[in-house]
Every structure is written in C-alpha cells, then in structure tokens.
Design an enzyme around this catalytic site. Structure first.
Site, mmCIF file in Angstrom:
data_model
loop_
_atom_site.group_PDB
_atom_site.id
_atom_site.type_symbol
_atom_site.label_atom_id
_atom_site.label_comp_id
_atom_site.label_asym_id
_atom_site.label_seq_id
_atom_site.Cartn_x
_atom_site.Cartn_y
_atom_site.Cartn_z
ATOM 1 N N GLU A 1 12.003 33.976 -42.658
ATOM 2 C CA GLU A 1 12.535 32.779 -42.932
ATOM 3 C C GLU A 1 11.690 31.643 -42.767
ATOM 4 O O GLU A 1 10.834 31.641 -41.630
ATOM 5 C CB GLU A 1 13.960 32.229 -42.530
ATOM 6 C CG GLU A 1 14.823 33.020 -43.251
ATOM 7 C CD GLU A 1 16.168 32.494 -43.074
ATOM 8 O OE1 GLU A 1 17.259 32.854 -43.682
ATOM 9 O OE2 GLU A 1 16.505 31.837 -41.849
ATOM 10 N N CYS B 1 8.414 25.003 -40.601
ATOM 11 C CA CYS B 1 8.473 25.911 -39.360
ATOM 12 C C CYS B 1 8.579 27.334 -40.069
ATOM 13 O O CYS B 1 9.007 27.675 -40.789
ATOM 14 C CB CYS B 1 10.109 25.705 -38.678
ATOM 15 S SG CYS B 1 10.397 26.884 -37.732
ATOM 16 N N CYS C 1 11.825 40.653 -33.207
ATOM 17 C CA CYS C 1 10.867 40.405 -32.189
ATOM 18 C C CYS C 1 11.453 41.352 -30.895
ATOM 19 O O CYS C 1 12.529 41.750 -30.677
ATOM 20 C CB CYS C 1 11.283 38.975 -31.627
ATOM 21 S SG CYS C 1 10.152 38.329 -30.312
ATOM 22 N N CYS D 1 15.479 38.236 -26.671
ATOM 23 C CA CYS D 1 16.376 37.215 -25.594
ATOM 24 C C CYS D 1 17.634 37.338 -26.331
ATOM 25 O O CYS D 1 17.693 37.255 -27.555
ATOM 26 C CB CYS D 1 15.620 35.833 -26.137
ATOM 27 S SG CYS D 1 13.834 35.742 -25.694
ATOM 28 N N CYS E 1 19.038 34.773 -29.062
ATOM 29 C CA CYS E 1 18.197 34.642 -30.436
ATOM 30 C C CYS E 1 18.626 35.748 -31.269
ATOM 31 O O CYS E 1 18.468 36.711 -30.991
ATOM 32 C CB CYS E 1 16.721 34.742 -30.063
ATOM 33 S SG CYS E 1 15.718 34.715 -31.413
ATOM 34 N N GLY F 1 10.010 35.546 -34.521
ATOM 35 C CA GLY F 1 9.336 36.262 -34.047
ATOM 36 C C GLY F 1 8.446 35.404 -32.830
ATOM 37 O O GLY F 1 8.442 34.355 -32.784
ATOM 38 N N LEU G 1 10.944 27.809 -21.842
ATOM 39 C CA LEU G 1 11.400 28.127 -20.788
ATOM 40 C C LEU G 1 12.989 28.510 -20.412
ATOM 41 O O LEU G 1 13.231 29.600 -19.945
ATOM 42 C CB LEU G 1 11.150 26.904 -19.871
ATOM 43 C CG LEU G 1 10.850 27.015 -18.303
ATOM 44 C CD1 LEU G 1 9.401 27.622 -17.936
ATOM 45 C CD2 LEU G 1 11.144 25.756 -17.747
ATOM 46 N N CYS H 1 15.696 25.754 -36.952
ATOM 47 C CA CYS H 1 14.247 26.387 -36.668
ATOM 48 C C CYS H 1 14.521 27.300 -35.302
ATOM 49 O O CYS H 1 15.302 26.756 -34.285
ATOM 50 C CB CYS H 1 13.474 25.343 -36.294
ATOM 51 S SG CYS H 1 11.686 25.923 -36.515
HETATM 52 N N1 SAH Z 1 9.291 33.366 -29.987
HETATM 53 C C1 SAH Z 1 8.862 32.135 -29.804
HETATM 54 C C2 SAH Z 1 8.839 31.172 -31.074
HETATM 55 C C3 SAH Z 1 10.070 31.549 -31.981
HETATM 56 S S1 SAH Z 1 11.739 30.859 -31.472
HETATM 57 C C4 SAH Z 1 9.608 31.592 -28.482
HETATM 58 O O1 SAH Z 1 10.579 32.251 -27.986
HETATM 59 O O2 SAH Z 1 9.145 30.603 -28.404
HETATM 60 C C5 SAH Z 1 11.493 29.125 -31.295
HETATM 61 C C6 SAH Z 1 12.477 28.445 -30.466
HETATM 62 O O3 SAH Z 1 13.614 28.732 -30.846
HETATM 63 C C7 SAH Z 1 12.364 29.217 -29.161
HETATM 64 O O4 SAH Z 1 12.329 28.015 -28.050
HETATM 65 C C8 SAH Z 1 13.636 29.867 -28.962
HETATM 66 O O5 SAH Z 1 13.922 29.896 -27.626
HETATM 67 C C9 SAH Z 1 14.660 29.118 -29.638
HETATM 68 N N2 SAH Z 1 15.932 29.477 -30.097
HETATM 69 C C10 SAH Z 1 16.018 30.769 -30.239
HETATM 70 N N3 SAH Z 1 17.078 31.313 -30.676
HETATM 71 C C11 SAH Z 1 17.888 30.228 -30.725
HETATM 72 C C12 SAH Z 1 19.400 29.770 -30.903
HETATM 73 N N4 SAH Z 1 20.312 30.706 -31.493
HETATM 74 N N5 SAH Z 1 19.634 28.446 -30.663
HETATM 75 C C13 SAH Z 1 18.690 27.621 -30.362
HETATM 76 N N6 SAH Z 1 17.462 27.871 -30.227
HETATM 77 C C14 SAH Z 1 17.153 29.132 -30.254
HETATM 78 FE FE1 SF4 Z 2 11.407 36.560 -29.747
HETATM 79 FE FE2 SF4 Z 2 11.539 33.945 -29.324
HETATM 80 FE FE3 SF4 Z 2 13.677 35.024 -30.257
HETATM 81 FE FE4 SF4 Z 2 12.924 35.379 -27.798
HETATM 82 S S1 SF4 Z 2 13.392 33.446 -28.784
HETATM 83 S S2 SF4 Z 2 13.706 37.046 -28.954
HETATM 84 S S3 SF4 Z 2 10.734 35.560 -28.012
HETATM 85 S S4 SF4 Z 2 11.882 35.103 -31.280
#
Ligand code: SAH
Ligand code: SF4
Length: 391
Positions: free
Chosen positions: A92, A105, A112, A116, A119, A176, A231, A357
């Site tokens: 997306e 974005c 990924c 996490c 996510c 990703g 972080l 995003c």
């Molecule tokens: N993999 C990279 C970039 C993609 S995620 C990373 O982790 O930084 C982009 C941002 O969205 C990251 O800060 C991630 O922690 C946050 N993110 C992921 N899932 C989320 C969710 N469900 N709600 C809010 N932020 C989220």
């Molecule tokens: Fe991957 Fe970023 Fe999602 Fe963590 S927050 S699973 S590093 S896309």
C-alpha cells in the site's frame, strides 16, 4: 530479449543500460527526465529523442508501475492505493496532503521479518521483497495520478518542476523494513533526490527503521536522508518485546548508530517514533525513563539530539493491544516537553479509509499464522518493565 523496466534504474543504472544500446549518457538524462519528470511511459511520445533510439527502446524496455488493485480517497484528501507485487502479495501507498506539503508514504516490503506485535505488516510475516521498480513505481504512479486527479498543470507547462510537483515529501513508513530491502531502496532514494528526476532535498525524504544498525551506517555513507527510528520503549526488556530486532541490536548500539548518522544527516536531529500502547509503554514513569535515555543517563546509551513523535496506535484485532487514551498520550507528551524534549503527536489521517501510514494492507492477507504466533508469545505486561533497571 526480455524487456527491462526503466523504473528499476537510478541515473547511473540507466546510463549503463543506454551504453549497452550504444547511446551516450546525456541521452540517459533525457530519457530519465521524460520518465520521472513528465511521467511518460510511451517512448514514441519522447519527442526530443531520435526516432531510431525510440524504436530501440520500444523493443528493449518498458516503463511500468506495479499493477493497481484499488484506489480509495478519504474525505480529508488522503488517497490510498494498493498495488500487486506478485505472488498474491500487495503493498500500500498513501498520499497525505497538508497545507504546505504533500507527503507520500511508500512501502518497502509486502510483509516484514521483524515481526513487531503491534504492526499488521509484521504479522504478515516475511514475504518476497519488492524490487526498485516496485518501490519507485509507487512514487512514479502516485505523482502522475495525483496530477490527473487534481488537474495540476503538466510539468512542461508549469513554471518549474518543483512548482509543478504534487508530492513534496516522501516517507518510507509504509509496509516493511526499508533497511532490510537495501538493494532496492538505495537506487530508489537516489532517483527521488536526482535533479533530473524528482529533485527532492534530503530533508524531504525520510527512511523509517526499526533499528537495523549496520544498515544505518551504510545509509549514512551511501545516501544520508532524514532518519526516523522506531523506538517504542525506553529500556531493552520492553523494546525487545515490542521490536524483536532489539535482541540483536539493543538500545545502546542503536543510539550509538544514530549519533554516528548525525555526522552526515541532512537534519541535526533524529526523529524517534513511539507508538502509544495502552498499559504497555505509555506511563509517566516510562516517559521519564525516555527522557533519561535520550540524555545519555541510562546504561551505555549516548545522549542523542532527537525529536519525539508519539503515534496513536492503529488497533487491529489480532494484536490484542489497545490505543492509549488521549489523556495518557497528553500526559506522556507533557513529561517529555517539561524536560525539554521536542515532542509532537501524530495526527491520524484518512481514518475513513484505514489509511494511516505504518499500519497498512492488514486486510490483504490471512492472519491465522499471526494469531497462532500471538498466542505463543503474549506481550508481557507493563509491570515487568516499568523500572529503569529493567535492562
Ligand atoms: N519498518 C519501519 C518502517 C515501517 S513502519 C519501522 O518500523 O520503522 C512505520 C511506522 O509505523 C513505525 O514507527 C511503526 O512502528 C509504526 N506502526 C506500525 N504499526 C503501527 C500501528 N498499528 N499503529 C501505529 N503505528 C504503527
Ligand atoms: Fe516491520 Fe516496521 Fe512493522 Fe516492525 S513496525 S513489523 S519493523 S514494518
């Protein structure tokens, strides 16, 4: 001969390809401008290229974004596209308009491997990695499409390329981990910055990473754009639960890499992203620990020039996690600001099309595997991590 997709190349790559066709570098520059500044994909319309070259290109190359699966526009102007990247996978892309900028974005992967638990992309597991074509194709497609939607003047009729662009900023914050798909990322970044293509300044292109330390150093040397680091926790124990990569690259190493990055970074701070999860990482005690961390008062971590960006969690059922209340978010932000840490709270946009995003394409894949993994590895509760000695 199979066709080469020109969206796979930065300018050096395109020059090498043109060299193979017996053409000089300045031809590659012309071609590059046609593709990225004018959004042209039909070689026969590239009027200042000699006819024999246009014919050669028509037989050997193509300019093609990944196949569009859907487009949704939100009432607030946010637009979301879903692209097919093969093998049943999709990525997306989200466009977020604001008064003074238009931010795209972009996704770097369809799933990924970091995994996490908050996510939905991480919950889709490791998928084959999109190429430069697919990464850049998102930008190439979006710029042309937005122009069409907004009836913006075509670039050649506008005063300047910059003035004519709809997209002024790019953030690699979609699905990703961009630094785990570096070979596709690097040429794509170079095209974004190239004056013959999108001409974005380094400050307007942001790579967000969960903390792939060696690749932060590579990016610092190869193409230092703005850096955002996810972080989400101020101590190793909690961060290892929320960002499993922390077990490999713990906080002290990550913050050291961030400090090194600042040597070449286009901004004099690193953005730290912190997704606010109710009763997991959102207490005032953890906010205080975060202050100590960025001041260099926790363990071996150095002090870091940074800005905090608090992200309201976009809930999805399989996570079993909740969004912090706005009161909690405000209290957390207050502690940071009182201590002099510049802190912003991210606005949620495109809520009506689930386009925030960083929390993308959750609906696309079956989540069964995730739910199984979640049952195996529940997140430990806050009490286990709240002390500063939890490292
Ligand atoms: N993999 C990279 C970039 C993609 S995620 C990373 O982790 O930084 C982009 C941002 O969205 C990251 O800060 C991630 O922690 C946050 N993110 C992921 N899932 C989320 C969710 N469900 N709600 C809010 N932020 C989220
Ligand atoms: Fe991957 Fe970023 Fe999602 Fe963590 S927050 S699973 S590093 S896309």
């Amino acid at each position: 001969m199979s066709e080469v997709n020109l969206l796979d190349f930065d300018l050096d790559g395109l020059a090498a390809f043109c060299d193979g066709l017996g053409e000089k570098r300045f031809r590659a520059q012309q071609l590059f401008r046609w593709v990225h500044q004018r959004g042209e994909s039909d070689f026969s319309r590239m009027s200042d290229l000699a006819r024999p070259l246009r014919e050669k290109l028509a037989g050997a190359a193509t300019v093609k974004a990944p196949r569009l699966l859907s487009e949704q526009a939100s009432a607030d102007g946010t637009v979301k596209w879903l692209f097919d990247v093969g093998g049943g996978d999709a990525v997306e892309t989200v466009f977020i308009p604001e008064d003074d900028r238009g931010t795209l974005c972009i996704s770097s992967q369809a799933g990924c491997a970091v995994g996490c638990p908050f996510c939905s992309t991480g919950n889709q597991g490791s998928r084959p990695k999109p190429s430069t074509t697919e990464t850049l194709g998102q930008l190439w497609f979006a710029e042309a499409r937005l122009r069409e939607r907004m009836s913006v003047l075509p670039v050649e009729a506008a005063q300047s390329v910059q003035g004519a662009r709809v997209i002024s900023n790019v953030v690699m914050m979609g699905m990703g981990e961009p630094l785990q798909n570096y070979s596709a990322l690097l040429p794509a970044l170079r095209v974004m910055l190239d004056d013959h293509a999108y001409g974005l300044s380094r400050r307007r292109v942001t790579v967000s990473t969960s903390g792939v330390v060696p690749m932060i150093d590579r990016l610092r040397d190869d193409c230092p754009v703005a850096l955002a680091v996810s972080l989400h926790a101020p101590n190793d124990a909690l961060r290892s639960d929320l960002v499993p990569l922390n077990r490999k690259y713990p906080l002290a190493e990550l913050l050291q890499a961030c400090t090194r990055y600042l040597d070449t970074a286009p901004r004099d701070f690193i953005t730290l992203e912190y997704c606010m999860l109710q009763e997991v990482n959102d207490t005032p005690e953890l906010a205080l620990q975060l202050v100590r961390l960025v001041r260099g008062l926790e363990g071996d971590s150095p002090a870091l020039r940074c800005k905090l960006n608090l992200i309201p969690f976009n809930t999805f059922p399989a996570s079993g996690l909740l969004r912090s209340t706005s009161q909690r978010v405000n209290e957390f932000a207050h502690v940071l600001r009182e201590a002099g840490v510049v802190t912003t709270v991210r606005k949620t946009r495109g809520d009506d099309i689930a386009a925030a995003c960083g929390q993308l394409a959750g609906e696309v894949r079956d989540r069964t595997q995730v739910q199984q993994r979640m049952r195996r590895e529940p997140i430990r509760i806050l009490a286990a991590h709240s002390g500063s000695d939890a490292r």
